[in-house]
Structure formats: structure tokens, C-alpha cells
Design a protein around this motif. Structure first.
Motif, PDB file in Angstrom:
ATOM      1  N   CYS A 330      15.292  31.816   0.076  1.00 33.76           N
ATOM      2  CA  CYS A 330      14.465  31.198  -0.973  1.00 33.76           C
ATOM      3  C   CYS A 330      13.826  32.263  -1.859  1.00 33.76           C
ATOM      4  O   CYS A 330      13.826  32.168  -3.086  1.00 33.76           O
ATOM      5  CB  CYS A 330      13.395  30.310  -0.326  1.00 33.76           C
ATOM      6  N   GLN A 331      13.266  33.326  -1.225  1.00 28.65           N
ATOM      7  CA  GLN A 331      12.627  34.401  -1.987  1.00 28.65           C
ATOM      8  C   GLN A 331      13.634  35.129  -2.866  1.00 28.65           C
ATOM      9  O   GLN A 331      13.319  35.555  -3.977  1.00 28.65           O
ATOM     10  CB  GLN A 331      11.961  35.402  -1.015  1.00 28.65           C
ATOM     11  N   LEU A 332      14.869  35.244  -2.380  1.00 24.34           N
ATOM     12  CA  LEU A 332      15.922  35.914  -3.162  1.00 24.34           C
ATOM     13  C   LEU A 332      16.189  35.143  -4.453  1.00 24.34           C
ATOM     14  O   LEU A 332      16.301  35.742  -5.529  1.00 24.34           O
ATOM     15  CB  LEU A 332      17.190  36.017  -2.317  1.00 24.34           C
ATOM     16  N   ILE A 654       6.809  15.083 -10.549  1.00 25.12           N
ATOM     17  CA  ILE A 654       5.845  16.076 -11.051  1.00 25.12           C
ATOM     18  C   ILE A 654       6.515  17.027 -12.036  1.00 25.12           C
ATOM     19  O   ILE A 654       5.931  17.431 -13.041  1.00 25.12           O
ATOM     20  CB  ILE A 654       5.222  16.851  -9.877  1.00 25.12           C
ATOM     21  N   SER A 655       7.801  17.402 -11.719  1.00 22.04           N
ATOM     22  CA  SER A 655       8.476  18.406 -12.553  1.00 22.04           C
ATOM     23  C   SER A 655       8.789  17.892 -13.953  1.00 22.04           C
ATOM     24  O   SER A 655       9.051  18.673 -14.859  1.00 22.04           O
ATOM     25  CB  SER A 655       9.760  18.854 -11.867  1.00 22.04           C
ATOM     26  N   ILE A 656       8.803  16.511 -14.153  1.00 22.19           N
ATOM     27  CA  ILE A 656       9.142  15.998 -15.487  1.00 22.19           C
ATOM     28  C   ILE A 656       7.933  15.370 -16.169  1.00 22.19           C
ATOM     29  O   ILE A 656       8.006  15.048 -17.355  1.00 22.19           O
ATOM     30  CB  ILE A 656      10.288  14.967 -15.391  1.00 22.19           C
ATOM     31  N   GLU A 657       6.811  15.176 -15.449  1.00 25.17           N
ATOM     32  CA  GLU A 657       5.630  14.577 -16.061  1.00 25.17           C
ATOM     33  C   GLU A 657       4.748  15.635 -16.695  1.00 25.17           C
ATOM     34  O   GLU A 657       4.801  16.798 -16.320  1.00 25.17           O
ATOM     35  CB  GLU A 657       4.834  13.798 -15.007  1.00 25.17           C
ATOM     36  N   MET A 658       3.960  15.253 -17.673  1.00 22.74           N
ATOM     37  CA  MET A 658       3.028  16.168 -18.335  1.00 22.74           C
ATOM     38  C   MET A 658       1.606  15.750 -17.979  1.00 22.74           C
ATOM     39  O   MET A 658       1.164  14.664 -18.364  1.00 22.74           O
ATOM     40  CB  MET A 658       3.204  16.121 -19.853  1.00 22.74           C
ATOM     41  N   HIS A 668      -1.709  22.395  -9.506  1.00 22.55           N
ATOM     42  CA  HIS A 668      -1.383  21.139  -8.795  1.00 22.55           C
ATOM     43  C   HIS A 668      -0.228  21.343  -7.830  1.00 22.55           C
ATOM     44  O   HIS A 668      -0.277  20.892  -6.669  1.00 22.55           O
ATOM     45  CB  HIS A 668      -1.024  20.070  -9.833  1.00 22.55           C
ATOM     46  N   LEU A 669       0.835  22.034  -8.305  1.00 22.29           N
ATOM     47  CA  LEU A 669       1.996  22.263  -7.440  1.00 22.29           C
ATOM     48  C   LEU A 669       1.645  23.126  -6.242  1.00 22.29           C
ATOM     49  O   LEU A 669       2.139  22.913  -5.131  1.00 22.29           O
ATOM     50  CB  LEU A 669       3.116  22.918  -8.248  1.00 22.29           C
ATOM     51  N   ALA A 723       9.137  25.486  -3.843  1.00 21.00           N
ATOM     52  CA  ALA A 723       9.061  26.897  -4.263  1.00 21.00           C
ATOM     53  C   ALA A 723       9.797  27.108  -5.575  1.00 21.00           C
ATOM     54  O   ALA A 723       9.326  27.818  -6.465  1.00 21.00           O
ATOM     55  CB  ALA A 723       9.646  27.801  -3.172  1.00 21.00           C
ATOM     56  N   ARG A 724      10.988  26.452  -5.690  1.00 23.86           N
ATOM     57  CA  ARG A 724      11.763  26.611  -6.933  1.00 23.86           C
ATOM     58  C   ARG A 724      11.024  25.977  -8.109  1.00 23.86           C
ATOM     59  O   ARG A 724      11.006  26.505  -9.217  1.00 23.86           O
ATOM     60  CB  ARG A 724      13.133  25.974  -6.764  1.00 23.86           C
ATOM     61  N   THR A 725      10.373  24.811  -7.912  1.00 21.21           N
ATOM     62  CA  THR A 725       9.631  24.147  -8.989  1.00 21.21           C
ATOM     63  C   THR A 725       8.453  25.007  -9.454  1.00 21.21           C
ATOM     64  O   THR A 725       8.198  25.140 -10.656  1.00 21.21           O
ATOM     65  CB  THR A 725       9.129  22.788  -8.499  1.00 21.21           C
ATOM     66  N   ILE A 726       7.723  25.608  -8.496  1.00 15.46           N
ATOM     67  CA  ILE A 726       6.619  26.513  -8.854  1.00 15.46           C
ATOM     68  C   ILE A 726       7.150  27.686  -9.653  1.00 15.46           C
ATOM     69  O   ILE A 726       6.572  28.109 -10.668  1.00 15.46           O
ATOM     70  CB  ILE A 726       5.899  26.985  -7.579  1.00 15.46           C
ATOM     71  N   ASN A 727       8.285  28.229  -9.217  1.00 16.75           N
ATOM     72  CA  ASN A 727       8.871  29.370  -9.937  1.00 16.75           C
ATOM     73  C   ASN A 727       9.249  28.987 -11.370  1.00 16.75           C
ATOM     74  O   ASN A 727       9.083  29.763 -12.307  1.00 16.75           O
ATOM     75  CB  ASN A 727      10.095  29.885  -9.177  1.00 16.75           C
TER      76      ASN A 727
END
Length: 912
Positions: A330-332, A654-658, A668-669, A723-727
Motif C-alpha cells: 500500500c505504501q509503495l 465520500i470521494s465524489i461528494e463535496m 474527515h477521511l 489510504a488511496r483515497t486520502i492520497n
């Protein structure tokens, strides 16, 4: 005499030049000395100098040479004659050149200069100084003089005992000169030791340091300033302007060095990130390479203990070794995405990992690992089941073989006896009846021999490790069985021949033997069944065994009646013997079974029944416990499984809402991620329940559709997704801050996207994507987009042309290399936004870096290692020296380095 007003015109001085000189001859002396030193500071670049300012400029030759040096331009060819007309011609050429630079000369003619008029000559030199040394000085749109004065005031502001208000008496104590030097080069002067009441020391210190270290010639003596009530303003301005030019050049070099340091720091950081990615990818791939062969090893073990150890090792791998590698993977991916974003933001080419180390390569290797892992677990469980079955069959084989061998012991010797040769008729009849009973017993044992052979065959088919000894024992039993059959047949024929001679048969003994033998065989079968081991996996199976056992117990009263009937026959024989005093020699001649043996075996059967009861009760309790474990695991799994699915759906929403700014979304994430991590103890609890199930050898669970593998995969996907969404949000913040995209623009992009994403899937179809772009002001044309949320090369080119780009094939290829560095033929929305924002952003370019290196090199086409070490920090200087190619131009010198190719390589325009 005129002075420059900052608009290209020269204004009249506050006092007439001639009158100034008449009022204070000391000023003329200071001007002669200052102007002469200033002229020589430039003429020495041409290898000459002047001694007397009014005499040495009379022929116009050095005057023209001075103008060429300070302007960098070529004047008309001078006259080499020594006549007056030649000198006037040269001076006129110089005056005409001064006038061409926008300088209006008043009352200064060539004849006065040729005649050696000191006042006119000084006035002309002052005009040149104003035009070429002071005119370009401007601070906050002030005039040259005011700009120079403002520069001095700002540089000396931190020094409390310095107050610069003009260009005469403010400089008499010498502290102003010393403050300028200390401000820019503090190592040259110990300013704390200077005293305001010692102007001579201050001035001499400043002039000597300036001449020695700053290449500023000594234009005045300390006595000239201290001994005059009001030093000459023009001389002071000329001297101070030399300090300005000396320090402004150093400031430009410092600015250039700072630009290079900034660019090199970005490049070094990116290179370190690339090295970290390569190392982490190599380590992870190496671990996968080492682990897969271990998981693919299908070498079976011979014992249950060894296979249990393999299963325990596999659990340790799942609990201890794999979770850190999941985190590393995941970190990679996060590091790779962050690096690519930083490279785009710093105008660098995209990072291409080494062959075989792409994120897709790692995902493929990880998929192979998971496939091998799943296959290995299934193999382990199947092997455990196989060994369990083998152990059960082997024990059953040994029990049946032991019983059969005990029964056949001595039978061959008995059949080979020739006792009938000397027996009486009664004995013959007895032997014959006994043999008939034996054959009956032999037939009854046929079943057991066939069972032993069938078990041995099954052990061979299941690849039992001790099959050779099983086969040998089975062969011995079969051979012995064939031998018993042959011997029995032979003895029967002999008895049949003898029977004709003997007629008396004791029917009662025969009847006992006939009834005792089957009953004895039934008791042996019952004992065998009661001692037989069993293996079940469900409550239904143990209930079936219990039912069969109860049915067996129900037959015991009837069997007891048979036993009593057989014993009654024996009692009747005893009664007849006792009543009629029959002489009985030995025991029943027809059978070896006696009442004591029947009673002993019957007691054994009665003793085994409660033991069997207890074993069935214990197994029933174990199956109830297994059922409890199944329900316990299913209860938790049926909660955790839907919880993970709901969390995955919530992250997608969450990833598509504003809601608020990107920072609010990121906060929030992260809070959401913390709540997910806090759920880990329930996963661990479920792992513990799963381990109890495996230790209890429970292989199915009808109460839930979730397996531990499903839960593990879902949990790992949940952690990776958050983790990917936060990134992605962090990368959006980097793009917004670096490219100058406002929060309103980002909200507009997201609002348009969400408006057309009617099915809330997080993706747009072709027509939805086209409508979204049109809503943002893009003219896409009539070509329909593919249902991927991305554009191919032709669609992207059409989009750019509709927005005003005039694209030839070469230009379009250049843009495609930027937005599609991997040459996949598609353009993502993020890459399109990055390209459009970068086109309007102010970023460093190869040309800017090249220009900065040229400043450090003193306007040369190459640079030396010493110059890099002088202007740059040590680590970045050595970085450049190690990577710059040798300069090969015709104007090169030994050790020259090519900074031009190095600058282009930093931005991917050539190889570094």
C-alpha cells in the motif's frame, strides 16, 4: 553642467559649474582625484590608464577607448594623426557618441577639451559618470541620485551611528563607507571596533578594504574628506556608485545561485524518492519471489503431527509475515503516486520504474502470491483430512488383522493332525462334526478376510506411507487363508472316508457346537464393533451412530436367551453324563468353545456397552461444542462482512461528494480512517474464533456464507481504499497549491462531475463525460467519448484544437508525451487538468536555469568547478560537478564544464 532627471534629459545643476570651482578649489582637487581613479578603473580593462585628466584626454584617443569599455560598443575609427584637427575630430566622435545616448551637452565643445580646459574636461567626465554609472540606479521608481541615496539609507539603516542624508557631510566620519562594506561582507571589517570620533581611521579602513577585496580603486584620500568642510558631492557620488555596482553584481550572483540551489534540491529530492521506490519495490518482489515457492511446495508429510506443524507455520505467515508486506505494498503505491505528482508539479518528466518494477508488475506478483496462498491452504486441509482417514483405516486394519491372526493361530496345526487314524467311531464322528463346525467358523471369517483386503487396498489407493508393511501383512493373511481352505478340504475328505466305518455320533455335542460357534462369532463381531473407532463431523452423524448403538442394545435380551439356550445344551450333556454315568474323555470333541469362554465373552460384551455409551456421549458433546464454535464465528462474520461492504460504499460516496475544502475532506477521511483502524480488534477476535475452528478440525459452516479468507481480503481492500483515497485528496491539494487552482475552480470541476454522474458510480459514460466538459467551457466536437472517463489521442487532439490550440503533428506528439508519459494512448481527466494548469503556471524552465548558470560563470559558455564551489552549497556543488559533462567548445579551458547540457537534462530534454 547638466545632470540627468530620470526621463532621458539632463537638468541644470543648482549652481553654475564655473562658479562652483571658483568658490571651492578643494572640490576641483577631489573631482580630479576621484574622476581620474574612476576612469582608470575602466581603462585598465583595456590595458592603459591616465595620469593627468585634462592632458591625457586631449587627443581624444583614450576618451574614445574609455567610452568603448564602459558602453561595450564600438565607436567610429579614431584619427591617428597628431595635428589639432585630428584631435578635435576624435573628441567630436566621443561627444557625438555621448549625445547619441540621450545626453544633452551644454557649453562643452571639442576645442575646450583639446585645449586642456580642466573645468570643461571634469564636466564632461561627470556627464559620462552620470550616464553610464549612476543613471541606471533606480530604487522604487526614484531618480538616479535619489535611488542611490535611498539604497545607501536602506543598507545602513541597521547601524545606529550612521545617518545618510546627502552625498557630502554624511560621509565625513567614514562610518557610512564601513557600514556598506560590513553589511555585504561582514568578514572584512570588525565594525564594533570603529569609533565615530576617528574619521581618518574609518575612511582609510574602508578605502583600503574596498581596494584590496572589492576591486574598487582608491578614488579619494581620507585627508581630502576630513580636511574639507563640505566634501564634493560629485566625488562622493562617484565613489559610492562604485560600491553599489560591486555589491549589486554579488547580489545577482547570489540570486542566480539560489535559483540553481532550488532546482537542484527538487531534483535531488525526486532522485531520492525514485531510489526509495526502487528499493522498496525490489524488496517486496524479492519477498514474493521467495514466498511463492514455499506456498507451492506440495511435498506431503507422513504423520498428522507434521502436517499440523505445516498448518501452524501457515498461520504464522498469515498473522506475522504477510500483514507488514500488505502495508508495504500500500505504501509503495502511495509513494509512486506522490512522486509522479511532485514530478508533474516541478515540470519534470514522469518517473518510469525499472523493468519489472511497475505498480502493475507488483500487483501481478501479488496476485500470484495470493493464488499460491489459497491453493496451499486448500492442499493443507485436504492433506489433513487424508491423513486422518489413513490413520483411521490403518488402526482398523490392525484391529481386524490382530483378531483374525488370533483366530487362525494354531488352526493349520489342528488341520494337519492325523488323530482320526487311531480314533474310535465316536471319536471319528466327533472329529467330523468338529470339522463341520470349523468349516462353519471358517466361512463366517470369510467376511473379515475380505474386509482386511479391502482396507489394505484403500490404504494403497490413498498412498499410505507404511503401505509395504500393510501389504505384507495382508498377503500373509491371504496366503494363510488359502492354506486353511486347502487343509480344511483335505481333512474333510479324510474324515468322510473314515465316517463310513464309524456311526456313533454324539448329537448333543454336535448341536452345542453348531449353536455355540455362530453365537461365539456374533460375540466376537459385537466386541469388534464396540471397540471400533469412529470419526464424525456433525451432530447428525453422531446421532446416527447413537441410534445404531441403541438398536444393538435392543438385541441383547434376545442374544442372552440364545446364550442361556446354548448353556442349557451343555447343562443337559452334563446331566446325561451324570445320570447315565457316561465316561467322557476330555471336552466336547466337536468344538473348542466352552461355556466359560461364552460367559467370559458375554461379560466382555456387557462391559464394552457402557464404554461405548460414554464414548458416544463425549463425541456428542464435542460436536455440540463444534456447533457452538460455528455459530459463534458465523454471528461475528455476518456482522463484520456487511460492515466492511458498507464502509467501502461510504468511502466511494465520500470521494465524489463535496463537503467543505479539500483540507476539510482530508480531515474527515483521516478521522474515518482512524475509526476503521479502531475496528481492528473485532477482526482479531474473529481470527481467534477462526483459529479455534481450525484447531477443532471444522471444515464447513452452514450458518454463514463468509469465510475468514473473505473477511481478510475485504479488510485489506478497505485499508488500501481509504489510504488511496486520502492520497488522492493530498495530491489534489498539491496540484491546487502548485498550479494556482482556486478552491472555487476545484468545486466547479467536482460539481460538474457529480451532476453528470447520475448513477453515483464515480465514473462517467461517454455522453456524460462529453456533457461535463461542455459545461466547463470545452468544445469537444461530435466524436463520442469511450465509457472510461478518459480520452484517447484523437479525442484529446480535437479537444485542444477546439480550445484554440493550433496543433501540428510534432506539437501534438510533444503534448501527448507530457500527458501520457507511459504511451498508453489515453488521457485521464487529472492529466488534462495538470497540463492546462501547467501551461499557464510560472515554473522554472531549462532556459532559466541555463541563464542562472551563465551569471555564475561570468557570462562564459562554460563554468569551472571552483566557481560552482564558491557560489553553491558544498553538496549541491559536488552534485553538479559529478554530473556535468566536460565542455568541448572552442573557447574552453582545462576543467571547463558544460552547464547547458546539464540544464536541459534536468527537465528531460536530454540524457543526464
Amino acid at each position: 553642467m547638466d545632470s540627468y532627471d530620470g526621463d532621458g534629459n539632463y537638468m541644470h545643476q543648482e549652481d553654475d559649474w564655473d562658479r562652483d570651482m571658483l568658490l571651492d578649489p578643494a572640490w576641483e582637487k577631489q573631482q580630479r582625484k576621484t574622476f581620474t581613479a574612476w576612469c582608470n578603473s575602466h581603462l585598465r580593462k583595456a590595458g592603459t590608464q591616465i595620469e593627468n585628466i585634462e592632458e591625457d584626454f586631449r587627443d581624444g584617443l583614450k576618451l574614445m577607448l574609455l567610452l568603448e569599455v564602459i558602453s561595450g560598443e564600438r565607436l567610429a575609427k579614431p584619427e591617428r594623426g597628431k595635428m589639432r584637427v585630428h584631435k578635435i575630430s576624435n573628441v567630436n566622435k566621443a561627444l557625438n557618441f555621448i549625445a547619441s545616448k540621450g545626453v544633452k551637452l551644454v557649453c562643452i565643445g571639442a576645442e575646450e577639451i583639446v585645449d586642456g580646459n580642466a573645468k570643461m574636461t571634469l564636466g564632461m567626465i561627470w556627464t559620462i559618470i552620470l550616464r553610464f554609472a549612476i543613471q541606471d540606479i533606480s530604487v522604487e521608481e526614484t531618480s538616479a541620485k535619489e535611488g542611490l541615496l535611498l539604497w545607501c539609507q536602506r543598507k545602513t539603516a541597521p547601524y545606529k551611528n550612521v545617518n545618510i542624508q546627502n552625498f557630502h557631510i554624511s560621509w565625513k566620519d567614514g562610518l557610512g563607507f564601513c557600514a556598506l562594506i560590513h553589511r555585504h561582507r561582514p568578514e572584512l571589517i570588525d565594525y564594533g571596533k570603529l569609533r565615530k570620533d576617528d574619521p581618518m581611521t574609518n575612511l582609510n579602513t574602508a578605502f583600503e578594504v574596498a581596494e584590496k577585496y572589492l576591486d574598487i580603486p582608491k578614488m579619494l584620500d581620507a585627508e581630502d574628506i576630513v580636511g574639507t568642510a563640505r566634501p564634493d558631492e560629485k566625488a562622493i557620488m562617484t565613489y559610492v556608485s562604485s560600491f553599489y555596482h560591486a555589491f549589486s553584481g554579488a547580489q545577482k550572483a547570489e540570486t542566480a545561485a539560489n535559483r540553481i540551489c532550488k532546482v537542484l534540491a527538487v531534483n535531488q529530492e525526486n532522485e531520492q524518492l525514485m531510489e526509495d521506490y526502487e528499493k522498496l519495490a525490489s524488496d517486496l518482489l524479492e519477498w514474493i519471489r521467495r514466498t511463492i515457492p514455499w506456498l507451492e511446495n506440495r511435498m506431503p508429510e507422513n504423520t498428522m503431527q507434521a502436517m499440523q506443524q505445516k498448518l501452524e507455520d501457515f498461520r504464522d505467515y498469515r498473522r506475522l509475515h504477510k500483514p507488514p508486506k500488505v502495508q508495504e505494498k500500500c505504501q509503495l503505491e502511495i509513494n509512486f503516486n506522490t512522486l509522479q505528482t511532485k514530478l508533474r508539479l516541478s515540470n519534470r518528466p514522469a518517473f518510469m520504474p525499472s523493468e519489472g518494477k511497475m505498480v502493475s508488475d507488483i500487483n501481478n506478483a501479488w496476485g500470484n502470491l495470493e493464488g499460491a496462498e489459497k491453493g496451499y491452504e486448500e492442499w493443507l486441509l485436504n492433506e489433513i483430512r487424508r491423513l486422518e482417514r489413513l490413520d483411521h483405516l490403518a488402526e482398523k486394519f490392525r484391529q481386524k488383522a490382530a483378531i483374525h491372526e488370533a483366530w487362525t493361530e494354531g488352526k493349520e496345526d489342528l488341520l494337519q493332525k492325523r488323530d482320526y487314524e487311531t480314533a474310535s467311531l465316536s471319536e471319528i464322528k466327533a472329529l467330523l462334526k468338529k470339522h463341520e463346525a470349523f468349516e462353519s467358523d471358517l466361512a463366517a471369517h470369510q467376511d473379515r478376510v475380505e474386509q482386511i483386503a479391502a482396507i489394505a487396498q484403500e490404504l494403497n489407493e490413498l498412498d499410505y506411507y507404511d503401505s509395504p508393511s500393510v501389504n505384507a501383512r495382508c498377503q500373509r493373511i491371504c496366503d494363510q487363508w488359502d492354506s486353511l481352505g486347502a487343509l480344511s478340504q483335505k481333512r474333510n475328505e479324510a474324515l468322510q472316508r473314515t465316517e463310513k466305518l464309524l456311526e456313533t455320533i454324539d448329537q448333543l455335542y454336535l448341536e452345542f457346537a453348531k449353536r455355540a460357534a455362530p453365537f461365539n462369532n456374533w460375540m466376537e463381531g459385537a466386541m469388534e464393533d464396540l471397540q471400533d473407532t469412529f470419526i464424525v463431523h456433525t451432530i447428525e452423524e453422531i446421532q446416527g451412530l447413537s441410534t445404531a448403538h441403541e438398536q444393538f442394545k435392543a438385541t441383547l435380551p434376545e442374544a442372552d436367551k440364545e446364550r442361556m439356550a446354548i448353556l442349557g445344551i451343555h447343562n443337559e450333556i452334563a446331566k446325561i453324563v451324570q445320570t447315565y454315568h457316561v465316561n467322557m474323555a476330555g471336552t466336547n470333541p466337536y468344538t473348542t468353545i466352552n461355556p466359560q469362554e461364552i460367559n467370559a465373552k458375554w461379560d466382555k460384551v456387557r462391559q464394552l456397552v457402557p464404554q461405548r455409551d460414554q464414548a458416544l456421549i463425549e463425541e456428542h458433546a464435542r460436536q455440540q461444542n463444534n456447533e457452538r464454535l460455528r455459530r459463534q464465528f458465523a454471528t461475528q462474520a455476518n456482522i463484520i462482512g456487511p460492515w466492511i461492504q458498507n464502509k467501502m460504499q461510504e468511502i466511494g460516496r465520500i470521494s465524489i461528494e463535496m463537503h467543505g475544502t479539500l483540507e476539510d475532506q482530508l480531515t474527515h477521511l483521516r478521522q474515518y480512517e482512524k475509526s476503521i483502524v479502531n475496528y481492528k480488534p473485532k477482526i482479531d477476535q474473529l481470527e481467534g474464533d477462526h483459529q479455534l475452528i481450525q484447531e477443532a478440525l471444522i471444515f464447513d459452516n452452514k450458518h454463514t456464507n463468509y469465510t475468514m479468507e473473505h473477511i481478510r481480503v475485504g479488510w485489506e481492500q478497505l485499508l488500501t481504499t481509504i489510504a488511496r483515497t486520502i492520497n488522492e485528496i493530498e495530491n489534489q491539494i498539491l496540484t491546487r497549491d502548485a498550479k494556482g487552482i482556486s478552491q472555487e475552480q476545484l468545486n466547479e470541476f467536482r460539481a460538474s462531475f457529480n451532476h453528470f454522474d447520475r448513477d453515483h458510480s464515480g465514473t462517467l459514460g461517454a455522453e456524460e463525460f462529453k456533457a461535463c466538459l461542455i459545461s466547463l467551457g470545452f468544445d469537444i466536437g461530435n466524436d463520442a467519448q469511450k465509457r472510461t472517463g478518459i480520452m484517447d489521442a484523437d479525442d484529446f487532439k480535437t479537444c485542444l484544437i477546439s480550445m484554440g490550440y493550433n496543433l501540428g503533428e510534432n506539437e501534438f506528439s510533444r503534448i501527448m508525451s507530457i500527458v501520457d508519459p507511459n504511451r498508453m494512448g489515453i488521457v485521464t481527466f487529472q492529466a488534462f487538468i495538470d497540463f492546462m494548469s501547467r501551461e499557464t503556471a510560472d515554473t522554472d524552465t531549462a532556459d532559466q536555469v541555463m541563464a542562472s548558470f551563465k551569471v555564475l560563470a561570468g557570462d562564459k559558455n562554460y563554468i569551472l568547478a571552483d566557481e560552482l564551489r564558491r557560489e553553491l552549497p558544498p553538496d549541491q556543488a559536488e552534485y553538479c560537478i559529478a554530473r556535468m559533462a566536460p565542455y568541448t567548445g572552442p573557447d574552453g579551458v582545462p576543467g571547463a564544464l558544460d552547464y547547458m547540457s546539464f540544464s536541459t537534462a534536468l527537465y528531460g530534454e536530454s540524457d543526464l
